[in-house]
Write a protein that holds these residues in place. Structure first.
Motif, PDB file in Angstrom:
ATOM      1  N   GLU A 162      76.995 -53.603  28.711  1.00  0.00           N
ATOM      2  CA  GLU A 162      76.281 -54.021  27.511  1.00  0.00           C
ATOM      3  C   GLU A 162      76.532 -55.496  27.209  1.00  0.00           C
ATOM      4  O   GLU A 162      75.599 -56.239  26.868  1.00  0.00           O
ATOM      5  N   ALA A 163      77.786 -55.916  27.313  1.00  0.00           N
ATOM      6  CA  ALA A 163      78.120 -57.309  27.009  1.00  0.00           C
ATOM      7  C   ALA A 163      77.437 -58.271  27.970  1.00  0.00           C
ATOM      8  O   ALA A 163      77.044 -59.378  27.585  1.00  0.00           O
ATOM      9  N   GLU A 164      77.270 -57.851  29.214  1.00  0.00           N
ATOM     10  CA  GLU A 164      76.696 -58.728  30.237  1.00  0.00           C
ATOM     11  C   GLU A 164      75.176 -58.761  30.217  1.00  0.00           C
ATOM     12  O   GLU A 164      74.563 -59.705  30.722  1.00  0.00           O
ATOM     13  N   THR A 165      74.545 -57.731  29.671  1.00  0.00           N
ATOM     14  CA  THR A 165      73.085 -57.617  29.805  1.00  0.00           C
ATOM     15  C   THR A 165      72.316 -57.635  28.480  1.00  0.00           C
ATOM     16  O   THR A 165      71.087 -57.634  28.502  1.00  0.00           O
ATOM     17  N   SER A 166      72.990 -57.640  27.357  1.00  0.00           N
ATOM     18  CA  SER A 166      72.293 -57.485  26.078  1.00  0.00           C
ATOM     19  C   SER A 166      71.599 -58.750  25.594  1.00  0.00           C
ATOM     20  O   SER A 166      70.734 -58.685  24.719  1.00  0.00           O
ATOM     21  N   ARG A 167      71.934 -59.903  26.151  1.00  0.00           N
ATOM     22  CA  ARG A 167      71.331 -61.157  25.725  1.00  0.00           C
ATOM     23  C   ARG A 167      70.841 -61.965  26.923  1.00  0.00           C
ATOM     24  O   ARG A 167      71.462 -61.957  27.984  1.00  0.00           O
ATOM     25  N   GLY A 168      69.741 -62.660  26.714  1.00  0.00           N
ATOM     26  CA  GLY A 168      69.216 -63.529  27.748  1.00  0.00           C
ATOM     27  C   GLY A 168      68.517 -62.766  28.866  1.00  0.00           C
ATOM     28  O   GLY A 168      68.224 -61.571  28.746  1.00  0.00           O
ATOM     29  N   ILE A 169      68.245 -63.473  29.951  1.00  0.00           N
ATOM     30  CA  ILE A 169      67.569 -62.894  31.109  1.00  0.00           C
ATOM     31  C   ILE A 169      68.614 -62.499  32.151  1.00  0.00           C
ATOM     32  O   ILE A 169      69.425 -63.327  32.575  1.00  0.00           O
ATOM     33  N   ARG A 197      71.490 -70.736  37.707  1.00  0.00           N
ATOM     34  CA  ARG A 197      72.490 -70.506  36.658  1.00  0.00           C
ATOM     35  C   ARG A 197      72.096 -71.331  35.425  1.00  0.00           C
ATOM     36  O   ARG A 197      71.634 -72.449  35.521  1.00  0.00           O
ATOM     37  N   GLY A 198      72.279 -70.707  34.287  1.00  0.00           N
ATOM     38  CA  GLY A 198      71.850 -71.342  33.051  1.00  0.00           C
ATOM     39  C   GLY A 198      70.483 -70.849  32.604  1.00  0.00           C
ATOM     40  O   GLY A 198      70.133 -70.941  31.420  1.00  0.00           O
ATOM     41  N   GLU A 199      69.690 -70.335  33.543  1.00  0.00           N
ATOM     42  CA  GLU A 199      68.365 -69.778  33.224  1.00  0.00           C
ATOM     43  C   GLU A 199      68.384 -68.257  33.216  1.00  0.00           C
ATOM     44  O   GLU A 199      67.706 -67.623  32.407  1.00  0.00           O
ATOM     45  N   LEU A 200      69.117 -67.682  34.165  1.00  0.00           N
ATOM     46  CA  LEU A 200      69.248 -66.234  34.223  1.00  0.00           C
ATOM     47  C   LEU A 200      70.595 -65.888  34.838  1.00  0.00           C
ATOM     48  O   LEU A 200      71.215 -66.715  35.495  1.00  0.00           O
ATOM     49  N   ARG A 201      71.018 -64.664  34.618  1.00  0.00           N
ATOM     50  CA  ARG A 201      72.238 -64.163  35.242  1.00  0.00           C
ATOM     51  C   ARG A 201      71.868 -63.038  36.205  1.00  0.00           C
ATOM     52  O   ARG A 201      70.863 -62.337  36.003  1.00  0.00           O
ATOM     53  N   VAL A 202      72.679 -62.879  37.220  1.00  0.00           N
ATOM     54  CA  VAL A 202      72.457 -61.832  38.222  1.00  0.00           C
ATOM     55  C   VAL A 202      73.701 -60.952  38.264  1.00  0.00           C
ATOM     56  O   VAL A 202      74.831 -61.450  38.312  1.00  0.00           O
ATOM     57  N   VAL A 250      60.457 -62.931  39.988  1.00  0.00           N
ATOM     58  CA  VAL A 250      61.037 -63.193  38.668  1.00  0.00           C
ATOM     59  C   VAL A 250      60.124 -64.112  37.856  1.00  0.00           C
ATOM     60  O   VAL A 250      59.875 -63.880  36.666  1.00  0.00           O
ATOM     61  N   GLN A 251      59.593 -65.147  38.498  1.00  0.00           N
ATOM     62  CA  GLN A 251      58.716 -66.087  37.798  1.00  0.00           C
ATOM     63  C   GLN A 251      57.433 -65.417  37.330  1.00  0.00           C
ATOM     64  O   GLN A 251      56.923 -65.708  36.236  1.00  0.00           O
ATOM     65  N   SER A 252      56.893 -64.514  38.144  1.00  0.00           N
ATOM     66  CA  SER A 252      55.655 -63.833  37.751  1.00  0.00           C
ATOM     67  C   SER A 252      55.896 -62.868  36.598  1.00  0.00           C
ATOM     68  O   SER A 252      55.000 -62.635  35.777  1.00  0.00           O
ATOM     69  N   ALA A 253      57.110 -62.297  36.524  1.00  0.00           N
ATOM     70  CA  ALA A 253      57.424 -61.370  35.445  1.00  0.00           C
ATOM     71  C   ALA A 253      57.719 -62.095  34.136  1.00  0.00           C
ATOM     72  O   ALA A 253      57.492 -61.540  33.047  1.00  0.00           O
ATOM     73  N   LEU A 254      58.216 -63.334  34.251  1.00  0.00           N
ATOM     74  CA  LEU A 254      58.558 -64.133  33.069  1.00  0.00           C
ATOM     75  C   LEU A 254      57.923 -65.518  33.199  1.00  0.00           C
ATOM     76  O   LEU A 254      58.618 -66.499  33.464  1.00  0.00           O
ATOM     77  N   PRO A 255      56.605 -65.622  33.024  1.00  0.00           N
ATOM     78  CA  PRO A 255      55.903 -66.895  33.224  1.00  0.00           C
ATOM     79  C   PRO A 255      56.481 -68.010  32.350  1.00  0.00           C
ATOM     80  O   PRO A 255      56.662 -67.853  31.151  1.00  0.00           O
ATOM     81  N   GLU A 257      59.431 -69.214  32.115  1.00  0.00           N
ATOM     82  CA  GLU A 257      60.825 -69.140  31.661  1.00  0.00           C
ATOM     83  C   GLU A 257      61.833 -69.474  32.750  1.00  0.00           C
ATOM     84  O   GLU A 257      63.001 -69.744  32.450  1.00  0.00           O
ATOM     85  N   ILE A 258      61.402 -69.440  34.013  1.00  0.00           N
ATOM     86  CA  ILE A 258      62.296 -69.767  35.129  1.00  0.00           C
ATOM     87  C   ILE A 258      61.705 -70.950  35.868  1.00  0.00           C
ATOM     88  O   ILE A 258      60.533 -70.938  36.256  1.00  0.00           O
ATOM     89  N   SER A 259      62.506 -71.985  36.083  1.00  0.00           N
ATOM     90  CA  SER A 259      61.993 -73.216  36.691  1.00  0.00           C
ATOM     91  C   SER A 259      61.464 -72.963  38.091  1.00  0.00           C
ATOM     92  O   SER A 259      62.061 -72.230  38.871  1.00  0.00           O
ATOM     93  N   PRO A 260      60.310 -73.597  38.429  1.00  0.00           N
ATOM     94  CA  PRO A 260      59.698 -73.412  39.758  1.00  0.00           C
ATOM     95  C   PRO A 260      60.335 -74.341  40.781  1.00  0.00           C
ATOM     96  O   PRO A 260      59.828 -75.417  41.066  1.00  0.00           O
ATOM     97  N   MET A 261      61.460 -73.940  41.348  1.00  0.00           N
ATOM     98  CA  MET A 261      62.107 -74.768  42.361  1.00  0.00           C
ATOM     99  C   MET A 261      61.213 -74.848  43.582  1.00  0.00           C
ATOM    100  O   MET A 261      60.777 -73.843  44.124  1.00  0.00           O
ATOM    101  N   SER A 262      60.947 -76.043  44.041  1.00  0.00           N
ATOM    102  CA  SER A 262      60.032 -76.244  45.153  1.00  0.00           C
ATOM    103  C   SER A 262      60.637 -75.743  46.449  1.00  0.00           C
ATOM    104  O   SER A 262      61.759 -76.071  46.794  1.00  0.00           O
TER     105      SER A 262
END
Length: 277
Positions: A162-169, A197-202, A250-255, A257-262
């Protein structure tokens, strides 16, 4: 074969010398007290050890794909004395003569065994795969082995979920350590976690040790990836993907919100290092 047997027995003897006997004598001689350490190994520490082992196994198979000429893994496992002795030590610990039977017993133990009690088996399995990797690198001419990068993947348990997944992406990998595709996925998830890192956690969750969470999210196949935002499911994926396709999903699911790294100048399956761009 006799020499291999003696080397395997020596490996087990060394493990028992570290893990058993007088704790006072070991402390006096400055030796690590593995038996005492095993008693305090918790679920999170266990998952950290198993995650590193998954990455090691994935590295072995990445250097020796199925189409590799001569199958370097089989050549090492069947003909390299050092590798053979390490596997024999593992089989002796498992009490099985055949590798497949030893593997089955090992993965069965991983499902319900106490973390501390699993430590010797995990150590010997890691010892085997380290030797196997060294042999494969020699045969394929792809050595030396690269230094292990820092892990940015969170290891999830019932107590910290819960602590790891309740906030953010958060991208959660529902997996088992006996699942081949789950091991293949591990380094790809590391890339995603490192470069974003900083945009989402895995995070990775071993479902057979945490069945309550598996039932809660109704997971039927492994690996299954769940994308959560503030604790709520956004999307799920139940097939293995490499890093570029994972990122695209991930980008298609969250348009936006995740930077498009080239990736146009990067070979498929690789990723640029965000820190060097």
């Amino acid at each position: 074969m006799l020499t291999v047997m003696k080397e395997a027995e020596l490996a087990l003897l060394l493990l028992s010398m570290v893990g058993c006997g007088s704790a006072g004598a070991r402390a006096q001689h400055g030796q690590p007290d593995l038996a005492a350490s095993a008693e305090v190994v918790g679920e999170l520490q266990l998952e950290e050890l198993l995650h590193q082992l998954d990455l090691l196994e994935a590295e072995v198979y990445a250097h020796s794909p199925s189409e590799a000429p001569g199958n370097p893994i089989e050549r090492c496992a069947d003909h390299d004395r050092e590798v053979m002795s390490r596997m024999l030590a593992f089989k002796l610990l498992m009490g099985k003569q055949q590798k497949k039977a030893a593997d089955i017993k090992y993965y069965t133990l991983l499902q319900t065994g106490k973390p501390g009690a699993l430590l010797p088996a995990i150590q010997l399995r890691r010892y085997y795969f380290e030797g196997l990797l060294e042999c494969v690198l020699r045969l394929t001419g792809t050595g030396p082995r690269k230094a292990r990068e820092e892990s940015y993947v969170s290891l999830l348990t019932q107590s910290n979920f819960e602590a790891e997944t309740s906030r953010g992406i958060v991208l959660v990998d529902f997996m088992t350590h006996g699942c081949g595709p789950c091991k293949i996925m591990a380094p790809e998830l590391e890339k995603l976690a490192r470069h974003h890192r900083g945009e989402l956690r895995v995070g990775r969750l071993t479902v057979d040790r945490h069945p309550e969470l598996n039932e809660r999210f109704d997971i039927a196949t492994f690996p299954t990836l769940l994308l959560l935002k503030d604790g709520k499911e956004v999307a799920r994926l139940d097939d293995v993907r490499d890093y570029p396709r994972l990122l695209s999903w991930v980008q298609s699911a969250l348009p936006g919100e995740i930077s498009p790294m080239s990736a146009k100048s990067v070979p498929d399956g690789q990723a640029p290092d965000r820190d060097t761009e």
